[in-house]
Design an enzyme around this catalytic site. Structure first.
Site, mmCIF file in Angstrom:
data_model
loop_
_atom_site.group_PDB
_atom_site.id
_atom_site.type_symbol
_atom_site.label_atom_id
_atom_site.label_comp_id
_atom_site.label_asym_id
_atom_site.label_seq_id
_atom_site.Cartn_x
_atom_site.Cartn_y
_atom_site.Cartn_z
ATOM 1 N N LYS A 1 5.715 -4.477 4.637
ATOM 2 C CA LYS A 1 6.383 -3.377 5.333
ATOM 3 C C LYS A 1 5.624 -2.954 6.588
ATOM 4 C CE LYS A 1 4.364 0.349 2.728
ATOM 5 N NZ LYS A 1 3.785 1.403 3.518
ATOM 6 N N THR A 2 4.306 -2.985 6.553
ATOM 7 C CA THR A 2 3.532 -2.635 7.744
ATOM 8 C C THR A 2 3.852 -3.619 8.864
ATOM 9 O OG1 THR A 2 1.794 -1.969 6.227
ATOM 10 C CG2 THR A 2 1.220 -2.064 8.538
ATOM 11 N N GLN B 1 6.182 3.989 -5.635
ATOM 12 C CA GLN B 1 4.845 4.392 -5.206
ATOM 13 C C GLN B 1 4.798 5.860 -4.792
ATOM 14 O OE1 GLN B 1 2.446 1.436 -2.913
ATOM 15 N NE2 GLN B 1 4.356 0.286 -2.852
ATOM 16 N N ARG C 1 -2.817 -2.941 -5.606
ATOM 17 C CA ARG C 1 -3.775 -3.068 -4.506
ATOM 18 C C ARG C 1 -4.529 -4.386 -4.588
ATOM 19 N NH1 ARG C 1 -1.243 -0.823 -1.528
ATOM 20 N NH2 ARG C 1 0.210 -0.840 -3.252
ATOM 21 N N GLU D 1 6.094 5.289 4.527
ATOM 22 C CA GLU D 1 5.821 5.984 3.253
ATOM 23 C C GLU D 1 6.822 7.126 3.025
ATOM 24 O OE1 GLU D 1 3.718 4.654 1.309
ATOM 25 O OE2 GLU D 1 2.019 3.839 2.453
#
Length: 765
Positions: free
Chosen positions: A47-48, A271, A634, A241
């Site tokens: 997504k980044t 998340q 992560r 986010e």
DNA sequence: GAAAGTGGTCTTTTT
DNA sequence: GACCACTTTC
């Protein structure tokens, strides 16, 4: 800044490379340029990358000028990284200049700072306002309690603040709260404290974090043309986010994108971990209702983690009831087993982590940078930190006490803040309480000056300054010693103020620490004191970064930065070989090749508060599960989960049970190791016993238990690790029945004689 | 008014 | 076991 500036960008690069290496869904997210777009992006799904490529694409392919794009990120660090990335994609240099990018809070300040006139006239906030952080807010709540003659024991300031903040996050003013929300006696108390808090906040010409979101909206209400101006300007609005935005942020974003309706939001409901600070998961779940014409894109392929880790995460999160049905998949190789390890207590847990890290690093496959240890509460970091120190494992801690939150740093900052905003009573109080210059100024003197200042309609600190310049007429009832001390403080403030704006911040710093007598309070002979003084000097180096800035602007810019940087923001990309210790919350958005999650226990993960509220509020447990999910996802290659049979709480050991979340781990990806029999310090029952004895609750479902490894024997010369004493060398051994008595020379604690069976020793290579 | 001592309370996470 | 608010003592 000028919205009429519609100049075409100079970028004439072919934009085709911006889609290179993107999968079809990612490409669609980058190229769907008009109308609202919701991207539901699982962890590690790029997504980044999508966000950066989209902004670059808008600039290079769609010819959108950078200053007409607004991008909101969750941290300042994310904003910085995004900007770098976009610059690289669009040909480097200053290509991303003009992009408006930052956190919601930074954005809020920006709107307020850009419109000082309206903010002063309509909102009553002067341009030199300060941003109050959490500690400042708490001080103000305490002061409000005092003003309202309320008992701090009965009405915990923390709780009051949290209730006030909840109201503000829903845009409920003190008046509205009074009229519509007071149902119980406790509400009535909250009403009083809230009203006083808000009054004191404005009197101090300060704004809090919630204000940074709410005041821009108030500003737009007061000046609708201002909103139109921004709406016209921002052709594209992007929010990262999105699952962690609250109601105010939602309204702000909707308002800003109201004209062109090109609102692009990215998030992952799984998340969402900030409901406790009023993040509203409905923002993402109901996006399609709010924007019926929205394009929805799902990114479900994980490029980050091994298949075992992805599957483990997926199984864990599937158990949540309130959730959009979807799955996470990956084409990555299966990878290593997930390791689940039970330890007898927190010391042993830390020791296990140390041993595993040593093993990994010595195998040369990873370095410290690659490793993160995550936990639910900051308190857990202490034991791990201690073990790392004793074993000389370099580490860095993210979260916990920020540099700017240290007492000695805050003391100096208080002076700088007061110089900038003379109305800042929180800082004035701090100076009076903590600096040598404040000695002799007690509650009585302060009250006398405060009273006089109110009569004169001056900020209190001006009363001190006036004492030193005009003397006798000021606060006539102020007597002898108090008057002398207050005059001294006033004189120093006046002298310092004379140099603000013309002298560099380091110069100001030097004058502050000498003239307030602060420097002299640090004893040369105490190591602890010297460390604290070193922190003060570190503040000086930090200030030095602003010595290049125009002195007239340096102070406001610096103070703003102090208020808005988070701990993650200051995390360097290159940790120089250090292992990262971090809370699960702060770890959101990061990734590491190796991840340890410590304390996967009932009471910690899920946290006890969520368990207590379980029947009334099952959503709380689900948020804890999401937090666990965030932690698991992560990890790129290796994942270790640990829990302890007993844990220190309130100064005593309490038995601790394996987390219920462990029951959903898929066994085929797991290597499970139960605690070794440890007689010394093991009030907690082993996992098997627990499974046998406790009733049918989910938490008691047994995880696979592998027999404990055979007890090790030691020989003279062996290097060992003890959870309490750290590293040592065995100097003697003697056989006792089927046990060994060992003499061990510990580096930090000298020679100890211990029984091998009792000592929780781990051999070191 | 300051320093030293006492008892009661807590621990979730953060822009 | 740490921290804070409140006390006692100087």
């Amino acid at each position: 800044m000028d919205p009429t500036n519609l100049r075409k960008p100079m970028l004439q690069l072919p934009a085709s490379h911006l889609l290179d290496g993107l999968n079809p869904e990612q490409s669609r997210a980058v190229t769907t340029i008009s109308g609202p777009v919701l991207v539901v992006a699982g962890p590690g799904s790029g997504k980044t990358r999508v966000l950066a490529h989209r902004v670059a694409y808008l600039m290079a392919h769609e010819q959108v000028p950078p200053d007409r794009i607004l991008a909101v990120t969750f941290t300042n660090k994310a904003a910085r990284e995004m900007r770098d990335r976009i610059e690289r994609l669009t040909g480097g240099g200053e290509s991303a200049r003009g992009l408006v990018m930052g956190t919601f809070h930074a954005l809020g300040v920006r709107f307020l700072r850009q419109n000082p006139g309206v903010v002063a006239d309509r909102l009553g906030i002067l341009p030199n306002f300060l941003i109050y952080d959490d500690a400042d807010q708490l001080d103000l709540v305490k002061r409000s309690l005092i003003e309202e003659s309320l008992d701090q024991k009965q009405y915990a300031p923390r709780r009051m603040l949290s209730r006030i903040s909840n109201q503000k996050a829903q845009l409920i003013s003190p008046d509205e709260f009074a009229q519509e929300h007071v149902k119980t006696f406790d509400d009535e108390i909250v009403r009083r404290v809230y009203a006083t808090y808000q009054r004191l906040l404005r009197k101090a010409n300060a704004v809090d974090f919630d204000d940074l979101l709410a005041l821009p909206l108030a500003l737009f209400d007061a000046a609708p043309r201002l909103l139109e101006h921004y709406q016209e300007r921002f052709l594209h609005v992007l929010v990262d986010e999105y699952q962690d935005t609250n109601r105010v942020q939602y309204i702000l974003v909707s308002a800003l994108s109201g004209k062109h309706r090109n609102l692009f939001v990215v998030g992952d409901p799984d998340q969402s971990i900030y409901a406790w600070r009023q993040a509203d998961i409905r923002n993402i779940l109901e996006f399609q209702q709010d924007f019926p014409e929205a394009t929805v894109i799902n990114l479900e392929t994980n490029y980050r983690s091994t298949a075992r880790i992805v599957d483990t995460a997926d199984r864990v999160i599937r158990e949540n009831r309130q959730r959009l049905e979807r799955s996470l998949r990956t084409d990555n190789p299966e990878g290593e087993f997930v390791v689940l390890r039970e330890l007898s207590d927190g010391h042993h847990e830390a020791q296990f982590i140390v041993a595993e890290i040593r093993r990994l690093v010595q195998s040369d496959k990873v370095t410290g940078d690659d490793i993160a240890v995550m936990y639910r509460t900051i308190a857990q970091s202490r034991l791990i930190e201690e073990a790392f120190r004793q074993s000389n494992i370099p580490y860095r801690i993210v979260g916990g006490v920020r540099f700017y939150d240290r007492k000695e740093v805050k003391d100096v900052l208080a002076v700088l803040r007061l110089l900038y905003n003379p109305a800042d009573e929180v800082s004035l109080q701090r100076i009076v309480d903590n600096l040598p210059l404040g000695r002799g100024i007690g509650p009585k003197a302060l009250e006398a000056l405060r009273y006089w200042a109110t009569l004169e309609r001056l900020p209190v600190s001006e009363a001190f300054v006036a004492l030193s310049t005009t003397g006798a007429q000021v606060a006539p009832e102020l007597g002898g010693a108090g008057r002398a001390a207050s005059t001294r403080l006033g004189a120093v403030l006046a002298s310092l103020r004379g140099r603000v704006g013309s002298v560099a911040l380091t110069g100001l710093f030097d004058q502050i620490v000498s003239e307030t007598g602060y420097k002299a309070t640090f004893a040369q002979d105490s190591e602890e004191e010297m460390q604290r003084w070193a922190n003060v000097l570190e503040l000086r180096s930090d200030l030095a970064k602003y010595d290049e800035v125009d002195p007239a602007q340096a102070l406001p810019q610096y103070l703003e930065q102090v208020a808005l940087v988070s701990d993650v923001d200051t995390m360097e990309d290159d940790s120089r070989g250090r292992v990262t210790l971090i809370t699960l919350h702060s770890a959101k958005g990061l990734e590491f090749p190796v991840v340890f999650i410590a304390g996967v226990e009932e009471g910690l993960l899920p946290i006890s508060r969520a368990i207590e509220a379980e029947w009334q509020n099952p959503a709380a447990i689900e948020e804890e599960r999401r937090l666990f999910y965030v932690g698991i996802t992560r990890a790129k290659h290796l994942l270790f989960l640990t829990y302890a049979g007993s844990r220190m709480l309130y100064g005593g050991y309490m038995p601790s049970a394996a987390s219920r979340f462990l029951a959903s781990l898929p066994q085929q990806h797991l290597r499970t190791v139960a605690a070794r029999p440890t007689l010394a310090r093991s009030p907690g029952r082993s996992l098997t016993e627990r499974a046998r004895n406790t009733s049918s609750s989910e938490s008691s479902r047994p995880v696979v238990v592998v027999p404990a490894p055979p007890r090790k024997t030691f020989a003279a010369g062996d290097h060992v690790f003890h959870p309490r004493f750290g590293e040592g060398t065995v100097t003697e051994t003697a056989d006792r029945h089927d046990d060994q008595e060992l003499a061990i020379d510990f580096a930090r604690h000298g020679v100890k004689r211990l029984l091998a069976s009792l000592a929780n020793l781990d051999p070191l290579e």
